[in-house]
Design an enzyme around this catalytic site. Structure first.
Site, mmCIF file in Angstrom:
data_model
loop_
_atom_site.group_PDB
_atom_site.id
_atom_site.type_symbol
_atom_site.label_atom_id
_atom_site.label_comp_id
_atom_site.label_asym_id
_atom_site.label_seq_id
_atom_site.Cartn_x
_atom_site.Cartn_y
_atom_site.Cartn_z
ATOM 1 C CG HIS A 85 -2.657 2.762 -2.407
ATOM 2 N ND1 HIS A 85 -2.676 2.786 -1.033
ATOM 3 C CD2 HIS A 85 -3.753 2.067 -2.788
ATOM 4 C CE1 HIS A 85 -3.739 2.125 -0.606
ATOM 5 N NE2 HIS A 85 -4.413 1.677 -1.637
ATOM 6 C CB CYS A 102 2.561 16.929 -19.970
ATOM 7 S SG CYS A 102 3.277 15.667 -21.035
ATOM 8 C CD GLN A 104 -2.561 -1.148 2.701
ATOM 9 O OE1 GLN A 104 -2.090 -1.666 3.704
ATOM 10 N NE2 GLN A 104 -3.724 -0.538 2.715
ATOM 11 C CG ASN A 105 4.124 1.296 2.356
ATOM 12 O OD1 ASN A 105 3.086 1.650 2.920
ATOM 13 N ND2 ASN A 105 5.012 0.523 2.929
ATOM 14 C CB VAL A 106 3.106 5.819 -2.789
ATOM 15 C CG1 VAL A 106 1.678 5.340 -2.975
ATOM 16 C CG2 VAL A 106 3.169 6.851 -1.660
ATOM 17 C CB CYS A 154 0.746 16.481 -24.557
ATOM 18 S SG CYS A 154 -0.026 16.218 -22.949
ATOM 19 C CB SER A 178 -1.129 -2.701 7.064
ATOM 20 O OG SER A 178 -2.367 -2.097 6.750
#
Ligand SMILES: [Zn+2]
Length: 296
Positions: free
Chosen positions: A135, A194, A117-119, A197, A235
């Site tokens: 995530h 970006c 669940q860690n980013v 684009c 967790s």
């Protein structure tokens, strides 16, 4: 017997229970077929605060929702300013003994999967491979228009160049890495689009109010349902996004073990719980698993 002696005996007894549980856990892991589900508690020892953990740090900044990010330019600007500063803490974080232990268990063929669940990308930095990042990962930036992905470090360089002076002020205000700035300062922050684009950029992470991409969810359920053991690491299982895997495992008769410091909502479903710092328990588990051959 005096109070001190009683307390000492109590400590010894508790230490024994913990030892017995660690030994039992190592036995389960040596059986193989383990799928890890990790949360914020695994990364606290790397200096990344867990807002729900026992350290009790309250979330001071309201979490960004996908709706606010995409629809409200002021909210988006403030978010990027805070996130740009917070990235220093996350980007500089190093894997701890717990991450390295998980990677070692994978190397020993004890694991069939790692879901996090860690980013923060610290599983991979610690040597693990094939991690399902439920995530997302803060180290990636996604363009909401053309869909291209780019490294966070690249955008951080561009943001530093577009906001000279901002970083200096901020670092003086936030020695603890927590990010709170006066709104006037946040509003002066220049947000970038970006490079290919001109579309809206967003860290490649799942926000509140956003759903986890279905392919990641189905891959995770596949892993969990084929597991012999679901091992929850760090967790509290407060949010359904992680808890649903524990519920499914319990329903399928798959045994659930939890190593977490503090209470967890997974308690009714787990048959083995170790309440202790992960950086202490996991290397010990590895040592025990190394001493026996892992079943396959
Ligand atoms: Zn684009």
């Amino acid at each position: 017997m005096d109070g001190v002696e009683l307390e000492r005996q109590d400590q010894v007894a508790r230490g024994q229970v913990a030892q017995d549980r660690v030994a039992e856990l190592a036995g389960w892991i040596a059986d193989g077929g383990v799928v890890v589900l990790s949360g914020a508690g695994l990364s606290t020892e790397s200096g990344i605060p867990d807002y729900r953990g026992p350290s009790g740090i309250a979330r001071r900044v309201t979490p960004m929702t996908y709706q606010a990010f995409t629809r409200d330019p002021v909210a988006r600007r403030r978010y990027w300013a805070r996130s740009h500063l917070g990235w220093r803490t996350i980007g500089d974080a190093r894997p701890n003994a717990g991450h390295r232990a998980v990677a070692r268990l994978q190397e020993l063929s004890a694991l069939d999967g790692i879901i996090t669940q860690n980013v923060d990308g610290l599983h991979q930095a610690g040597g693990a491979a094939d991690v399902v990042e439920l995530h997302g990962n803060l180290a990636r930036i996604a363009c909401l228009d053309c869909g291209s992905l780019s490294p966070r470090a690249e955008l951080a360089d561009r943001l530093n160049a577009a906001n000279p002076g901002f970083a200096a002020t901020a670092s003086a205000i936030n020695p603890d890495g927590d990010v709170e700035l006066d709104d006037r300062e946040l509003d002066g922050f220049v947000v970038l689009d970006c490079a290919s684009c001109g579309g809206m950029l967003k860290p490649d992470v799942v926000y509140f109010g956003e759903t986890v991409p279905p392919d990641r969810v189905s891959r995770s359920f596949e892993l969990v349902c084929a597991a012999r053991t679901l091992l929850v690491l760090g967790s509290s299982l407060t949010v359904m996004s992680g808890r649903r895997f524990v519920l499914r495992a319990a329903k399928e008769g798959i045994r659930v073990a939890i190593v977490n410091q503090g209470v967890t909502r997974g308690e009714p479903y787990a048959s083995l719980i170790v309440d202790a710092p992960l950086g202490m328990v996991l290397p010990e588990v590895v040592e025990r698993v190394e001493g026996v051959a892992v079943s396959t």
